[in-house]
Design an enzyme around this catalytic site. Structure first.
Site, short mmCIF file in Angstrom:
data_model
loop_
_atom_site.label_atom_id
_atom_site.label_comp_id
_atom_site.label_asym_id
_atom_site.label_seq_id
_atom_site.Cartn_x
_atom_site.Cartn_y
_atom_site.Cartn_z
N GLY A 59 6.63 0.33 -3.93
CA GLY A 59 6.02 -0.92 -4.37
C GLY A 59 5.62 -0.80 -5.82
CD GLN A 112 1.55 0.36 -10.16
OE1 GLN A 112 2.10 -0.38 -9.33
NE2 GLN A 112 1.57 1.67 -10.05
CB CYS A 162 -0.62 5.36 -7.27
SG CYS A 162 -0.70 3.93 -8.36
CG LEU A 163 5.43 4.67 -9.07
CD1 LEU A 163 6.38 3.50 -9.24
CD2 LEU A 163 6.19 5.99 -9.14
CG HIS A 211 -1.01 0.97 -3.26
ND1 HIS A 211 -1.38 2.31 -3.21
CD2 HIS A 211 -0.49 0.79 -4.50
CE1 HIS A 211 -1.10 2.87 -4.38
NE2 HIS A 211 -0.55 1.99 -5.18
CD GLU A 212 2.25 -1.97 -4.93
OE1 GLU A 212 1.77 -2.00 -6.08
OE2 GLU A 212 2.72 -0.92 -4.44
CG HIS A 215 -1.93 -1.41 -8.46
ND1 HIS A 215 -2.53 -0.43 -9.23
CD2 HIS A 215 -1.02 -0.75 -7.69
CE1 HIS A 215 -2.01 0.76 -8.93
NE2 HIS A 215 -1.09 0.59 -7.99
O1 GNR Z 1 5.46 4.69 -4.08
C1 GNR Z 1 4.40 4.38 -3.58
N1 GNR Z 1 4.10 4.83 -2.34
C2 GNR Z 1 3.08 4.32 -1.57
C3 GNR Z 1 2.73 4.99 -0.41
C4 GNR Z 1 1.74 4.49 0.40
C5 GNR Z 1 1.09 3.33 0.07
C6 GNR Z 1 1.41 2.67 -1.09
C7 GNR Z 1 2.40 3.15 -1.90
S1 GNR Z 1 2.83 2.28 -3.32
C8 GNR Z 1 3.43 3.55 -4.33
C9 GNR Z 1 3.99 3.01 -5.65
C10 GNR Z 1 2.87 2.39 -6.44
O2 GNR Z 1 2.18 2.98 -7.20
N2 GNR Z 1 2.65 1.12 -6.23
O3 GNR Z 1 1.60 0.53 -6.84
NI NI Z 2 0.14 2.10 -7.14
#
Ligand code: GNR
Ligand code: NI
Length: 174
Positions: free
Chosen positions: A45, A50, A94-95, A136-137, A140
């Site tokens: 995601g 980001q 998270c990236l 999670h997104e 952000h």
């Molecule tokens: O690659 C990602 N893996 C992930 C694993 C569990 C819950 C959320 C994520 S999102 C993350 C990529 C990212 O930073 N998205 O904002």
């Molecule tokens: Ni993330």
């Protein structure tokens, strides 16, 4: 086009993104560039925040192929309902916090309202990893990070590692 990913502690990651007025060609371009950037980073995601764009846009792809035809594109995503009973726990990464992982517990199922790539209002019910990823997104877009959901002890361990890494980088430059 690949976009540069902002990493912690970039201040943009703590800002709140604004809704898009409509999904026009500019937003579609952003979505496509975000998907390409997410694939390159091997993420599932990505939120516009980001890549330094404070607009409420997210992309995701949990499929194996990851060829662009399987991407999920959402503008102005809103959680309308969250499972009050069941939770789901997954080791999140998270990236924007590369190399750091922690188990995060969230509602197992959610219902999300959003605008798709054609500016059409849609609803999606997601569970397990897709639900985890969308939550999670959306975090952000509100200036949140997965480290906000873990214990202070675990958070401090990650923050110390990041600090150590940044200090080391600084040393190489001197
Ligand atoms: O690659 C990602 N893996 C992930 C694993 C569990 C819950 C959320 C994520 S999102 C993350 C990529 C990212 O930073 N998205 O904002
Ligand atoms: Ni993330």
């Amino acid at each position: 086009m690949l976009l540069p990913i902002q990493t912690f502690p970039a201040e943009v990651l703590r800002r709140t993104a604004l809704p898009v007025a409509s999904v026009d060609s500019k937003v579609v371009r952003l979505m496509e560039d975000m998907l390409e950037t997410m694939y390159k980073g091997k993420g599932i995601g990505l939120a516009a925040t980001q890549v330094g764009v404070l607009r409420r846009v997210i992309v995701a792809d949990l499929s194996e192929d990851r060829d662009g035809k399987t991407g999920l594109f959402m503008a102005n995503p809103e959680v309308m309902w969250r499972d009050p009973d069941e939770t789901y726990t997954y080791e999140e990464g998270c990236l924007s916090l590369p190399g750091h992982y922690a188990k995060v517990t969230r509602p197992r199922r959610i219902r999300v309202r959003y605008l798709d790539k054609a500016n059409k209002p849609r609803e999606l019910e997601a569970e397990d990893l897709l639900s985890q990823c969308i939550q999670h997104e959306i975090d952000h877009l509100n200036g949140g990070l997965f480290i906000d959901h873990i214990s202070k002890l675990k958070r401090d361990i990650i923050l110390r590692k990041i600090d150590k890494g940044l200090k080391q980088e600084e040393g190489h430059l001197l």
